[in-house]
Design a protein around this motif. Structure first.
Motif, PDB file in Angstrom:
ATOM      1  N   GLU A   7       0.821  -1.205   0.000  1.00 16.44           N
ATOM      2  CA  GLU A   7       0.000   0.000   0.000  1.00 16.44           C
ATOM      3  C   GLU A   7       0.856   1.256   0.000  1.00 16.44           C
ATOM      4  O   GLU A   7       0.489   2.252  -0.587  1.00 16.44           O
ATOM      5  N   ILE A 311      -5.136  14.021 -11.106  1.00 15.81           N
ATOM      6  CA  ILE A 311      -4.568  12.673 -10.995  1.00 15.81           C
ATOM      7  C   ILE A 311      -5.636  11.688 -10.524  1.00 15.81           C
ATOM      8  O   ILE A 311      -5.791  10.588 -11.068  1.00 15.81           O
ATOM      9  N   LYS A 312      -6.418  12.113  -9.517  1.00 12.12           N
ATOM     10  CA  LYS A 312      -7.457  11.214  -8.986  1.00 12.12           C
ATOM     11  C   LYS A 312      -8.498  10.894 -10.044  1.00 12.12           C
ATOM     12  O   LYS A 312      -8.954   9.759 -10.151  1.00 12.12           O
ATOM     13  N   ASN A 313      -8.863  11.921 -10.833  1.00 14.87           N
ATOM     14  CA  ASN A 313      -9.822  11.690 -11.906  1.00 14.87           C
ATOM     15  C   ASN A 313      -9.311  10.639 -12.875  1.00 14.87           C
ATOM     16  O   ASN A 313     -10.039   9.751 -13.301  1.00 14.87           O
ATOM     17  N   MET A 314      -8.011  10.776 -13.189  1.00 14.49           N
ATOM     18  CA  MET A 314      -7.419   9.860 -14.150  1.00 14.49           C
ATOM     19  C   MET A 314      -7.430   8.440 -13.595  1.00 14.49           C
ATOM     20  O   MET A 314      -7.792   7.492 -14.291  1.00 14.49           O
ATOM     21  N   GLN A 315      -7.074   8.319 -12.303  1.00 18.05           N
ATOM     22  CA  GLN A 315      -7.069   6.992 -11.674  1.00 18.05           C
ATOM     23  C   GLN A 315      -8.468   6.375 -11.733  1.00 18.05           C
ATOM     24  O   GLN A 315      -8.628   5.203 -12.055  1.00 18.05           O
ATOM     25  N   ALA A 316      -9.457   7.227 -11.427  1.00 15.35           N
ATOM     26  CA  ALA A 316     -10.829   6.713 -11.410  1.00 15.35           C
ATOM     27  C   ALA A 316     -11.234   6.236 -12.798  1.00 15.35           C
ATOM     28  O   ALA A 316     -11.890   5.201 -12.945  1.00 15.35           O
ATOM     29  N   LYS A 317     -10.813   6.977 -13.824  1.00 22.95           N
ATOM     30  CA  LYS A 317     -11.165   6.618 -15.191  1.00 22.95           C
ATOM     31  C   LYS A 317     -10.536   5.274 -15.574  1.00 22.95           C
ATOM     32  O   LYS A 317     -11.191   4.409 -16.147  1.00 22.95           O
ATOM     33  N   ILE A 318      -9.251   5.139 -15.214  1.00 24.11           N
ATOM     34  CA  ILE A 318      -8.556   3.897 -15.536  1.00 24.11           C
ATOM     35  C   ILE A 318      -9.237   2.723 -14.853  1.00 24.11           C
ATOM     36  O   ILE A 318      -9.493   1.672 -15.447  1.00 24.11           O
ATOM     37  N   LYS A 319      -9.606   2.947 -13.581  1.00 25.48           N
ATOM     38  CA  LYS A 319     -10.250   1.897 -12.806  1.00 25.48           C
ATOM     39  C   LYS A 319     -11.570   1.481 -13.459  1.00 25.48           C
ATOM     40  O   LYS A 319     -11.868   0.302 -13.610  1.00 25.48           O
ATOM     41  N   ARG A 322     -11.077  -0.572 -16.487  1.00 19.79           N
ATOM     42  CA  ARG A 322     -10.721  -1.971 -16.167  1.00 19.79           C
ATOM     43  C   ARG A 322     -11.948  -2.759 -15.744  1.00 19.79           C
ATOM     44  O   ARG A 322     -12.134  -3.892 -16.136  1.00 19.79           O
TER      45      ARG A 322
END
Lengths: 325, 277
Positions: A7, A311-319, A322
């Motif tokens: 983590e 950055i958080k938006n991008m992470q959420a989009k990638i998630k 998937r």
């Protein structure tokens, strides 16, 4: 242990990079920028506490930075105290001053509070510029000694003459601040701060004493930023009333906003990203600040949550991609 | 004299705040741009004083519309702090734009009315008297415009309830452009009036903008009588404090007075409701 590592590996990596930075800096100039960025990150973190978490736009933040700087300068230079005594005393003076002005200023809300604190900040600058006996007037104070060496029995002493040692000094303070902020933000008190930011009336209705809570946030933020100011005075060696000016407050504001409000990483990210960006934009010369202004408007319109938000938006989009696949 | 200039500038600011709830922090910088426009109209293009005044008001009105459209309109439904930040960006652009174009040094506009008037035992220059007279005329005209014309009522409607105004067919975008145009035109006139008395420089805007905010807060955000009275009070405090106590600390008195008044009346002298944000 391995789950914890999984983590936190990213943070450990950053810490490791931060520790070895002195061995990879290309030149003294760039190193100085990194040191000052670290210092400003401390101030920006504390600004994040009052602005991002408690939702009070205190435009006197730069003034408290200045109070810390002048405190250390006067105590070490004029009175000949040790830096290690002068620093906490200056920070305490700043916190106390924050307590005195915070009580009336925090009675106001929103834009009123911003303007009231801005006026307080201006008063500090004007006094610093005109109280010549104490502050040296507009010429400021020069020749402030670097922090006194810390004697370690058996080994010798750690002195703070070199850039590398100054860097580690600032880094230690930054990590301490980050640790303290982390503890505060994820405590019950941190929740109280955020409750007031989100809805003050509602927060009072559930039994939070809004006045005291805001005051606490204000005083703690001022204590921390004054510490950054004190270290700044000692490392740079000379100060003038501009260390307390609104420009410093705006710098903090930019760092926090561009990095991302109400995050811990945001202010730090902003404090490093912006000065580095400025360096690369040196070729623009006079037009640099214009670019900067446009950047600010664009960021607040399209990325109101700053770099961390993006950055958080991008992470959420990638998630979600998937999950969809 | 100083008080009436403050009052005109603050009036523009309070108009924008009262109607659109935008803390236009770049207002003082618009004033600075106005001073530069009049400077160039008079010295380079050879305009007379009055045509230059009218022209700079018109040009600044245009600039105000552009500013609102670029920097504030996209943020209308965001928290106030966002518009505030956007204003900071705008003022960086304005101040540094002027520095890049015309250099940081001060300029001076030739004074059109250098004569001195001596009436009732009071001595003052004509230009200073002119400032006071124009300020009073402008304030009266603005009040008449808002209270007596259809366009004024439209603006008031938007101030009271944006959604309601939309429902009865008022174009809110158009009204906000309008409001900004009036507000910055006022700043342009104020700048043109004062420019012959003081030097003009790219940094003149920030101090004045700050003081205009002090005045508006002093009087209560969005209150027109508050802005006028606040302007006068601030001018007096500065003149008296600077004259009798200490000139170096005259701004300290002004800012200190604000902090003191807010300590006792957190919403300003004429402020009504408490702001949520």
């Amino acid at each position: 242990m391995s789950a914890w590592l999984k983590e936190k590996w990213f943070y450990l990596l950053i810490l490791a990079i931060a520790l070895v930075v002195p061995f990879f800096v290309p030149n003294r100039y760039f190193f100085q920028i990194i040191i000052i960025s670290c210092l400003f990150a401390i101030g920006a973190l504390s600004f994040g506490l009052i602005l991002g978490y408690t939702g009070q736009a205190s435009l006197a933040h730069g003034a408290f930075f200045g109070i810390g700087a002048y405190g250390v300068a006067i105590l070490t230079q004029t009175l000949g105290w040790s830096f290690w005594l002068a620093l906490p005393i200056s920070a305490l003076v700043s916190a106390f001053f924050g307590l005195i002005v915070g009580v009336p200023a925090l009675r106001t809300k929103g834009s009123y509070f911003a303007i009231a604190t801005m006026c307080l900040g201006e008063i500090v600058v004007l006094v610093a510029g005109n109280w010549i006996d104490l502050t040296g007037g507009h010429n400021g104070i020069v020749g402030i000694a670097p922090p006194n060496p810390i004697p370690i029995p058996g080994i010798g002493a750690i002195s703070f003459e070199t850039q590398t040692s100054q860097y580690y000094l600032v880094l230690v303070f930054l990590l301490l601040t980050l640790f303290a902020m982390h503890r505060v933000v994820y405590s019950l008190q941190g929740l109280r701060f955020m409750a007031i930011r989100n809805n003050e009336v509602l927060a009072e209705a559930v039994g939070i004493n809004a006045a005291n809570t805001k005051l606490l946030s204000f005083v703690v933020a001022n204590f921390i930023v004054a510490m950054a100011g004190g270290i700044y005075a000692s490392l740079i060696g000379s100060i003038s009333p501009s260390v307390a000016s609104l420009k410093i407050t705006f710098d903090f504001l930019l760092f926090v906003l561009l990095g991302g409000m109400a995050t811990l990483a945001g202010p730090i990210l902003g404090s490093f990203a912006l000065p580095v960006l400025m360096e690369y934009l040196q070729f623009l010369q006079d037009y640099q600040m214009i670019f900067f202004g446009v950047l600010l408007v664009v960021v607040i319109i399209y990325f109101p949550r700053g770099l961390m938000g993006a950055i958080k938006n991008m992470q959420a989009k990638i998630k979600s991609k998937r999950m969809g696949a | 004299m100083l008080g009436s200039t403050y009052a005109i500038v603050a009036l523009g600011l309070t108009l924008v705040y009262g109607i659109l709830q935008i803390p236009n922090f770049a207002h003082g910088h618009m004033y600075m741009v106005g001073a530069y426009i009049s400077f160039f109209l008079i010295t380079v293009y050879g305009f007379g004083y009055w045509p230059a005044l009218a022209m700079s008001a018109v040009l600044l009105a245009g600039a105000g519309v552009i500013l609102e459209w670029l920097a504030y309109r996209p943020l209308r439904h965001e928290p106030h702090i966002n518009s505030f930040i956007s204003a900071l960006g705008a003022l960086f652009v304005l101040e540094n734009g002027v520095i890049a174009l015309w250099g940081p040094q001060g300029q001076r506009i030739p004074n059109p009315y250098p004569g001195v008037i001596d009436a009732f035992g009071i001595t003052m220059t004509q230009q200073r008297l002119l400032v006071i007279v124009v300020a009073v005329v402008l304030i009266v005209l603005l009040q008449l415009f808002i209270k007596k014309t259809t366009m004024g009522s439209t603006i008031e409607a938007v101030a009271q309830n944006q959604e309601g105004a939309m429902l009865v067919g008022i174009n809110v975008n158009w009204v906000s452009s309008m409001t900004f145009a009036i507000s910055t035109a006022l700043a342009g006139v104020a700048a043109c009036l004062v420019a012959p008395i003081f030097m003009i420089s790219p940094s003149m805007g920030s101090m004045l903008g700050m003081k205009a905010f002090v005045i508006v807060i002093l009087g209560g955000l969005g209150s027109v009588p508050g802005a006028i009275l606040g302007g006068m009070i601030l001018g007096l405090i500065e003149a008296l404090g600077g004259g009798y106590l200490s000139a170096a600390y005259k701004d300290v008195f002004a800012f200190g007075a604000l902090v003191l008044i807010l300590a006792f009346k957190p919403t300003g002298l004429f402020g009504k409701e408490v702001q949520g944000r």
